[in-house]
Design a protein around this motif. Sequence first.
Motif, mmCIF file in Angstrom:
data_model
loop_
_atom_site.group_PDB
_atom_site.id
_atom_site.type_symbol
_atom_site.label_atom_id
_atom_site.label_comp_id
_atom_site.label_asym_id
_atom_site.label_seq_id
_atom_site.Cartn_x
_atom_site.Cartn_y
_atom_site.Cartn_z
ATOM 1 N N PRO A 265 -6.039 -3.182 -5.670
ATOM 2 C CA PRO A 265 -5.364 -3.316 -6.831
ATOM 3 C C PRO A 265 -4.903 -4.608 -7.003
ATOM 4 C CG PRO A 265 -4.355 -1.300 -5.668
ATOM 5 C CD PRO A 265 -5.649 -1.903 -4.853
ATOM 6 N N ALA A 266 -4.798 -5.447 -6.133
ATOM 7 C CA ALA A 266 -4.146 -6.882 -6.199
ATOM 8 C C ALA A 266 -5.409 -7.780 -7.003
ATOM 9 C CB ALA A 266 -4.040 -7.512 -4.848
ATOM 10 N N GLN A 267 -6.758 -7.242 -7.151
ATOM 11 C CA GLN A 267 -7.626 -7.841 -7.573
ATOM 12 C C GLN A 267 -7.890 -7.079 -9.106
ATOM 13 O OE1 GLN A 267 -8.942 -10.814 -6.596
ATOM 14 N NE2 GLN A 267 -7.248 -10.386 -4.865
ATOM 15 N N VAL A 268 -7.303 -6.105 -9.597
ATOM 16 C CA VAL A 268 -7.702 -5.693 -10.777
ATOM 17 C C VAL A 268 -6.575 -5.776 -11.912
ATOM 18 C CG1 VAL A 268 -7.760 -3.088 -11.784
ATOM 19 C CG2 VAL A 268 -8.786 -3.441 -9.538
ATOM 20 N N PHE B 42 -6.741 -0.947 2.268
ATOM 21 C CA PHE B 42 -7.821 -1.657 1.110
ATOM 22 C C PHE B 42 -7.619 -0.832 -0.372
ATOM 23 C CE2 PHE B 42 -12.368 -1.416 -0.509
ATOM 24 C CZ PHE B 42 -12.516 -2.668 -0.798
ATOM 25 N N ALA B 43 -7.404 0.294 -0.334
ATOM 26 C CA ALA B 43 -7.850 1.047 -1.735
ATOM 27 C C ALA B 43 -6.176 0.899 -2.487
ATOM 28 C CB ALA B 43 -8.095 2.477 -1.579
ATOM 29 N N PHE C 119 1.669 9.504 -5.383
ATOM 30 C CA PHE C 119 1.968 10.813 -4.762
ATOM 31 C C PHE C 119 3.260 10.955 -3.991
ATOM 32 C CE2 PHE C 119 -2.555 9.181 -4.268
ATOM 33 C CZ PHE C 119 -3.222 9.885 -5.154
ATOM 34 N N PRO C 120 4.167 11.047 -4.774
ATOM 35 C CA PRO C 120 5.625 11.006 -4.001
ATOM 36 C C PRO C 120 5.848 12.171 -3.293
ATOM 37 C CG PRO C 120 5.750 11.513 -6.372
ATOM 38 C CD PRO C 120 4.250 11.023 -6.222
ATOM 39 N N ASN C 121 6.253 11.702 -1.942
ATOM 40 C CA ASN C 121 6.791 12.582 -0.827
ATOM 41 C C ASN C 121 5.187 13.348 -0.524
ATOM 42 O OD1 ASN C 121 9.689 12.304 -1.444
ATOM 43 N ND2 ASN C 121 9.400 13.571 -3.446
ATOM 44 N N HIS C 122 4.437 12.620 -0.515
ATOM 45 C CA HIS C 122 3.069 13.178 0.077
ATOM 46 C C HIS C 122 2.773 12.829 1.637
ATOM 47 C CE1 HIS C 122 -1.022 14.336 0.687
ATOM 48 N NE2 HIS C 122 -1.375 13.139 1.210
ATOM 49 N N ARG C 123 2.619 13.850 2.487
ATOM 50 C CA ARG C 123 2.300 13.565 3.715
ATOM 51 C C ARG C 123 0.918 13.747 3.989
ATOM 52 N NH1 ARG C 123 7.642 16.033 7.276
ATOM 53 N NH2 ARG C 123 9.107 14.512 6.310
ATOM 54 N N SER C 124 0.014 12.791 4.399
ATOM 55 C CA SER C 124 -1.162 12.837 4.786
ATOM 56 C C SER C 124 -1.607 13.561 6.135
ATOM 57 C CB SER C 124 -1.798 11.744 4.699
ATOM 58 O OG SER C 124 -3.296 11.592 5.063
ATOM 59 N N ALA D 163 0.624 -1.100 0.016
ATOM 60 C CA ALA D 163 0.088 0.076 0.121
ATOM 61 C C ALA D 163 0.892 1.233 -0.179
ATOM 62 C CB ALA D 163 -0.914 0.109 1.130
ATOM 63 N N ARG D 164 1.794 1.311 0.733
ATOM 64 C CA ARG D 164 2.858 2.506 0.769
ATOM 65 C C ARG D 164 3.597 2.675 -0.448
ATOM 66 N NH1 ARG D 164 4.567 0.104 5.787
ATOM 67 N NH2 ARG D 164 6.470 -0.414 4.777
ATOM 68 N N ASN D 165 4.070 1.484 -1.275
ATOM 69 C CA ASN D 165 4.530 1.640 -2.536
ATOM 70 C C ASN D 165 3.675 2.287 -3.441
ATOM 71 O OD1 ASN D 165 7.048 0.891 -1.349
ATOM 72 N ND2 ASN D 165 6.683 -1.359 -2.174
ATOM 73 N N ASN D 166 2.326 1.712 -3.762
ATOM 74 C CA ASN D 166 1.424 1.868 -4.500
ATOM 75 C C ASN D 166 0.971 3.499 -4.386
ATOM 76 O OD1 ASN D 166 1.306 -0.445 -5.964
ATOM 77 N ND2 ASN D 166 -0.223 -1.068 -4.546
#
Length: 254
Positions: free
Chosen positions: A42-45, A36-37, A15-20, A7-10
């Motif tokens: 993505p694993a199922q798409v 989840f998102a 959004f590289p370098n994004h801080r939520s 999830a972190r990699n995707n």
Amino acid sequence: MAISETARNNHAALFPNHRSTLAATDPEFVELFDNFAFDEVPAQVNLDVRTRLMVILASLIAQQSVNEYRVMLGGALNVGVTPVEVKEIVYQAVAYAGMAKVFDFLRATNEVLESRGVKLPLEGQSTTTPETRLDKGLALSKSVFGAAIDAMYEHSPKDLLHIQRFLSGNCFGDYYTRGGLDMRMRELMTFSMILSLGGCEPQLKGHIQGNAAVGNGRDVLIGAVTQLVPFIGYPRSLNAVACINEVLPPQAAE
């Protein structure tokens, strides 16, 4: 719970370098949503990342989610969706969501593109003229929907024939004939918009058939619905799945 490495990699790819900011105020929610998102879904798409982002953009326009659209537009551009492709999605949305809904997205798109140094206007993509749009649009719609188009004209009351001509000349002649997106992508964008609008199941079924006619089979459409689950929720997702099952039934296991 922790955000998975996948999830972190995707997320970082979009959004590289994004801080939520939500990670500080709503850490548990961010963990469950991101896992989840950006991992489970993505694993199922079975769609490539560019297509997945284009599906999301089309859906967000239909849902009037302009703030999320701005965020996902940035992600889409980061993974190679082109400004022309984005603009064509926005333009085509007028035929399905209406200008009242699309206007803010046109403005938002221009602002995001200009902030990235994209010079506007972009190169024109029109392939028709006022004199050819009706004939070319009618021919294109027939190439996708076949005899159903002739039947719509034949069975239309005289006081509604102008609506059929609008569909041929405006929806298809003005939009579908444009460059920037091929027919497979345009039909997939339409499918994503209509299922996200909700309450348009008759039209959704028609465009499921249209998608199949241009090469987007059951697997592609289920992939699009799966990608949209986190953004549209389950009721509209399940309605779309029911329509797919009706028009393109699953093959019996051998």
